[in-house]
Each structure stands twice: as C-alpha cells, then as structure tokens.
Design a protein around this motif. Structure first.
Motif, PDB file in Angstrom:
ATOM      1  N   ALA A 103     -13.509  35.898  -3.338  1.00 53.64           N
ATOM      2  CA  ALA A 103     -13.151  34.545  -2.930  1.00 53.64           C
ATOM      3  C   ALA A 103     -14.247  33.570  -3.337  1.00 53.64           C
ATOM      4  O   ALA A 103     -15.426  33.911  -3.325  1.00 53.64           O
ATOM      5  CB  ALA A 103     -12.943  34.485  -1.421  1.00 53.64           C
ATOM      6  N   THR A 104     -13.849  32.375  -3.744  1.00 60.18           N
ATOM      7  CA  THR A 104     -14.813  31.347  -4.101  1.00 60.18           C
ATOM      8  C   THR A 104     -14.463  30.063  -3.363  1.00 60.18           C
ATOM      9  O   THR A 104     -13.374  29.915  -2.820  1.00 60.18           O
ATOM     10  CB  THR A 104     -14.848  31.086  -5.618  1.00 60.18           C
ATOM     11  OG1 THR A 104     -13.554  30.664  -6.053  1.00 60.18           O
ATOM     12  CG2 THR A 104     -15.301  32.318  -6.385  1.00 60.18           C
ATOM     13  N   SER A 105     -15.416  29.149  -3.368  1.00 60.16           N
ATOM     14  CA  SER A 105     -15.274  27.911  -2.632  1.00 60.16           C
ATOM     15  C   SER A 105     -15.961  26.783  -3.386  1.00 60.16           C
ATOM     16  O   SER A 105     -16.901  27.023  -4.143  1.00 60.16           O
ATOM     17  CB  SER A 105     -15.940  28.093  -1.260  1.00 60.16           C
ATOM     18  OG  SER A 105     -15.907  26.912  -0.520  1.00 60.16           O
ATOM     19  N   THR A 106     -15.528  25.558  -3.156  1.00 58.24           N
ATOM     20  CA  THR A 106     -16.233  24.412  -3.728  1.00 58.24           C
ATOM     21  C   THR A 106     -17.461  24.112  -2.872  1.00 58.24           C
ATOM     22  O   THR A 106     -17.577  24.572  -1.728  1.00 58.24           O
ATOM     23  CB  THR A 106     -15.342  23.155  -3.748  1.00 58.24           C
ATOM     24  OG1 THR A 106     -15.072  22.769  -2.395  1.00 58.24           O
ATOM     25  CG2 THR A 106     -14.052  23.390  -4.517  1.00 58.24           C
ATOM     26  N   TRP A 107     -18.356  23.305  -3.419  1.00 53.56           N
ATOM     27  CA  TRP A 107     -19.509  22.873  -2.643  1.00 53.56           C
ATOM     28  C   TRP A 107     -19.027  22.098  -1.408  1.00 53.56           C
ATOM     29  O   TRP A 107     -19.537  22.293  -0.301  1.00 53.56           O
ATOM     30  CB  TRP A 107     -20.447  22.029  -3.502  1.00 53.56           C
ATOM     31  CG  TRP A 107     -21.623  21.563  -2.702  1.00 53.56           C
ATOM     32  CD1 TRP A 107     -21.794  20.337  -2.133  1.00 53.56           C
ATOM     33  CD2 TRP A 107     -22.752  22.337  -2.313  1.00 53.56           C
ATOM     34  NE1 TRP A 107     -22.968  20.304  -1.427  1.00 53.56           N
ATOM     35  CE2 TRP A 107     -23.582  21.513  -1.519  1.00 53.56           C
ATOM     36  CE3 TRP A 107     -23.149  23.655  -2.559  1.00 53.56           C
ATOM     37  CZ2 TRP A 107     -24.785  21.964  -0.982  1.00 53.56           C
ATOM     38  CZ3 TRP A 107     -24.349  24.095  -2.018  1.00 53.56           C
ATOM     39  CH2 TRP A 107     -25.150  23.253  -1.238  1.00 53.56           C
ATOM     40  N   ALA A 108     -18.045  21.218  -1.573  1.00 58.65           N
ATOM     41  CA  ALA A 108     -17.531  20.427  -0.453  1.00 58.65           C
ATOM     42  C   ALA A 108     -16.973  21.327   0.651  1.00 58.65           C
ATOM     43  O   ALA A 108     -17.171  21.048   1.838  1.00 58.65           O
ATOM     44  CB  ALA A 108     -16.461  19.445  -0.929  1.00 58.65           C
ATOM     45  N   ASP A 109     -16.299  22.413   0.290  1.00 56.00           N
ATOM     46  CA  ASP A 109     -15.784  23.349   1.283  1.00 56.00           C
ATOM     47  C   ASP A 109     -16.930  24.010   2.054  1.00 56.00           C
ATOM     48  O   ASP A 109     -16.853  24.204   3.266  1.00 56.00           O
ATOM     49  CB  ASP A 109     -14.923  24.429   0.629  1.00 56.00           C
ATOM     50  CG  ASP A 109     -13.610  23.906   0.085  1.00 56.00           C
ATOM     51  OD1 ASP A 109     -13.159  22.822   0.521  1.00 56.00           O
ATOM     52  OD2 ASP A 109     -13.047  24.576  -0.802  1.00 56.00           O
ATOM     53  N   PHE A 110     -17.998  24.350   1.342  1.00 55.98           N
ATOM     54  CA  PHE A 110     -19.179  24.936   1.969  1.00 55.98           C
ATOM     55  C   PHE A 110     -19.799  23.947   2.953  1.00 55.98           C
ATOM     56  O   PHE A 110     -20.117  24.298   4.085  1.00 55.98           O
ATOM     57  CB  PHE A 110     -20.178  25.349   0.881  1.00 55.98           C
ATOM     58  CG  PHE A 110     -21.517  25.820   1.378  1.00 55.98           C
ATOM     59  CD1 PHE A 110     -21.639  26.728   2.413  1.00 55.98           C
ATOM     60  CD2 PHE A 110     -22.676  25.356   0.766  1.00 55.98           C
ATOM     61  CE1 PHE A 110     -22.892  27.165   2.851  1.00 55.98           C
ATOM     62  CE2 PHE A 110     -23.927  25.795   1.189  1.00 55.98           C
ATOM     63  CZ  PHE A 110     -24.036  26.693   2.237  1.00 55.98           C
ATOM     64  N   VAL A 111     -19.939  22.692   2.535  1.00 59.82           N
ATOM     65  CA  VAL A 111     -20.495  21.656   3.415  1.00 59.82           C
ATOM     66  C   VAL A 111     -19.631  21.513   4.670  1.00 59.82           C
ATOM     67  O   VAL A 111     -20.145  21.384   5.785  1.00 59.82           O
ATOM     68  CB  VAL A 111     -20.627  20.312   2.668  1.00 59.82           C
ATOM     69  CG1 VAL A 111     -20.979  19.184   3.626  1.00 59.82           C
ATOM     70  CG2 VAL A 111     -21.670  20.418   1.554  1.00 59.82           C
ATOM     71  N   SER A 112     -18.328  21.541   4.498  1.00 59.58           N
ATOM     72  CA  SER A 112     -17.416  21.420   5.633  1.00 59.58           C
ATOM     73  C   SER A 112     -17.545  22.615   6.580  1.00 59.58           C
ATOM     74  O   SER A 112     -17.530  22.454   7.795  1.00 59.58           O
ATOM     75  CB  SER A 112     -15.980  21.299   5.120  1.00 59.58           C
ATOM     76  OG  SER A 112     -15.084  21.220   6.198  1.00 59.58           O
ATOM     77  N   ALA A 113     -17.675  23.805   6.029  1.00 61.66           N
ATOM     78  CA  ALA A 113     -17.747  25.025   6.835  1.00 61.66           C
ATOM     79  C   ALA A 113     -19.090  25.182   7.543  1.00 61.66           C
ATOM     80  O   ALA A 113     -19.140  25.610   8.697  1.00 61.66           O
ATOM     81  CB  ALA A 113     -17.469  26.251   5.962  1.00 61.66           C
ATOM     82  N   GLU A 114     -20.181  24.856   6.860  1.00 61.27           N
ATOM     83  CA  GLU A 114     -21.530  25.067   7.391  1.00 61.27           C
ATOM     84  C   GLU A 114     -22.432  23.893   7.038  1.00 61.27           C
ATOM     85  O   GLU A 114     -23.328  23.994   6.189  1.00 61.27           O
ATOM     86  CB  GLU A 114     -22.129  26.368   6.830  1.00 61.27           C
ATOM     87  CG  GLU A 114     -21.465  27.624   7.312  1.00 61.27           C
ATOM     88  CD  GLU A 114     -21.692  27.881   8.803  1.00 61.27           C
ATOM     89  OE1 GLU A 114     -22.629  27.318   9.399  1.00 61.27           O
ATOM     90  OE2 GLU A 114     -20.910  28.667   9.366  1.00 61.27           O
ATOM     91  N   PRO A 115     -22.215  22.729   7.649  1.00 58.63           N
ATOM     92  CA  PRO A 115     -22.944  21.526   7.241  1.00 58.63           C
ATOM     93  C   PRO A 115     -24.463  21.631   7.333  1.00 58.63           C
ATOM     94  O   PRO A 115     -25.168  21.176   6.416  1.00 58.63           O
ATOM     95  CB  PRO A 115     -22.403  20.429   8.157  1.00 58.63           C
ATOM     96  CG  PRO A 115     -21.641  21.109   9.231  1.00 58.63           C
ATOM     97  CD  PRO A 115     -21.271  22.462   8.731  1.00 58.63           C
ATOM     98  N   ARG A 116     -25.001  22.218   8.402  1.00 62.40           N
ATOM     99  CA  ARG A 116     -26.467  22.317   8.527  1.00 62.40           C
ATOM    100  C   ARG A 116     -27.050  23.235   7.474  1.00 62.40           C
ATOM    101  O   ARG A 116     -28.058  22.919   6.849  1.00 62.40           O
ATOM    102  CB  ARG A 116     -26.859  22.798   9.919  1.00 62.40           C
ATOM    103  CG  ARG A 116     -26.783  21.674  10.945  1.00 62.40           C
ATOM    104  CD  ARG A 116     -27.270  22.067  12.301  1.00 62.40           C
ATOM    105  NE  ARG A 116     -28.628  22.600  12.272  1.00 62.40           N
ATOM    106  CZ  ARG A 116     -29.165  23.293  13.254  1.00 62.40           C
ATOM    107  NH1 ARG A 116     -28.474  23.554  14.341  1.00 62.40           N
ATOM    108  NH2 ARG A 116     -30.390  23.743  13.176  1.00 62.40           N
ATOM    109  N   PHE A 117     -26.412  24.387   7.292  1.00 63.21           N
ATOM    110  CA  PHE A 117     -26.908  25.337   6.296  1.00 63.21           C
ATOM    111  C   PHE A 117     -26.779  24.744   4.896  1.00 63.21           C
ATOM    112  O   PHE A 117     -27.706  24.820   4.091  1.00 63.21           O
ATOM    113  CB  PHE A 117     -26.149  26.665   6.417  1.00 63.21           C
ATOM    114  CG  PHE A 117     -26.662  27.752   5.512  1.00 63.21           C
ATOM    115  CD1 PHE A 117     -28.017  28.025   5.412  1.00 63.21           C
ATOM    116  CD2 PHE A 117     -25.781  28.518   4.763  1.00 63.21           C
ATOM    117  CE1 PHE A 117     -28.496  29.036   4.585  1.00 63.21           C
ATOM    118  CE2 PHE A 117     -26.244  29.527   3.937  1.00 63.21           C
ATOM    119  CZ  PHE A 117     -27.607  29.789   3.842  1.00 63.21           C
TER     120      PHE A 117
END
Length: 165
Positions: A5-19
């Motif tokens: 599975a892959t994700s966009t950077w924006a999806d990562f920010v949405s899922a784990e904003p602090r990290f």
C-alpha cells in the motif's frame, strides 16, 4: 509479507500530523539527502538529491537521463534518507521514507512545479508514493524508532540500555 500500500504526502499529514511535521522538519534542515534506487542488475544505487514538499506531495527532481532517473523509470522502488549533518552525532535522529517514485506526466503540474522551484531544465520530476516512514532517534537513554505505513497507526518502539541496540 511486506505491505504494498502507498499513500500521498497529504494523506500521511492527515493521518499523523505531528509525526509528518517532524519528518518534514528533519528533511528541511538540510538541502541534500540520500536516494537509494535499484540498478538494472538488481543491486542498490545510492546518490544525493534534493527533496521538495509542494502541493501535498513529496517530489524528487533530477537531471534528465541521469542514472537515478533511469533506475526509477525502470523500477520505481526507492528510499530517501535524511542528511545526517556534520559530526558524529545526529542530535535529532534520522528519517527514511520508502516507497515508489512515479514520474509526473501532467504538463500543468510540471509547470506549477517549475514556477515554484525553478529547477534546471530539462529534468525528471517524480512524485513519491509513501510505503513507509521511519524515524530513529535517541531520547534520554532510549533508542526510539517510530514507523508509519499507510492504513496503519504510528508504531513506536523504545529500547533502553542493555536491551540489545
């Protein structure tokens, strides 16, 4: 078996904003980082490059027809590792993003990128599809590893002194 599975950077920010913020901050600390690609014979190639966070994506730009660009066009698997900085101590840890680099073909997106970044042309522009993000650092006496993968919660592992670092 490893997840594909892959994700966009924006999806990562949405899922784990602090990290995601800590990861981005670590990458933006220095302009140059290390890219690992897969050569035609299957062996690894490690080269330097700059990364850009723009339009909710993580971008890799590189000279047209460079070896690393050819590697990614043939096999998009890659890892980008933060610059360790000067000296022997990495005070704020290191970070690695693994995934796939997909060449951007949309002329409008490329034009927006050129307008923002003004890279030397001609160039290849790749959007990174994140497969995992890993940060390793020392907090007090503990070695701390944080890992995120698309569709999973952030995982943190701590190892104290005497636990086999």
């Amino acid at each position: 078996m490893a997840s594909t599975a892959t994700s966009t950077w924006a999806d990562f920010v949405s899922a784990e904003p602090r990290f995601a913020g800590a990861v981005r901050c670590r990458f933006e600390k220095y302009p140059h980082h290390v890219l690992a690609t897969v050569r035609k014979d299957g062996s690894p190639r490690v080269t330097g490059l700059e990364v850009t966070f723009l339009f909710g994506e993580l971008w890799l730009g590189m000279m047209s027809n460079s070896w690393k660009a050819r590697d990614l066009l043939r096999d998009p698997r890659c890892a980008v590792h933060t610059n360790p900085g000067a000296g022997n101590e990495v005070a704020d840890g290191d970070t690695r993003i693994g995934g796939r680099a997909v060449e951007e073909a949309d002329a409008a997106v490329i034009a927006r990128f050129v307008a923002e970044v003004a890279p030397p042309v001609p160039f290849h522009l790749f959007r990174v599809e994140l497969g995992e993000v890993v940060q390793t650092c020392v907090e007090g006496d503990d070695l701390v590893v944080r890992a995120w993968r698309p569709g999973r919660a952030l995982r943190t592992v701590r190892r104290g002194p005497g636990e086999g670092r």
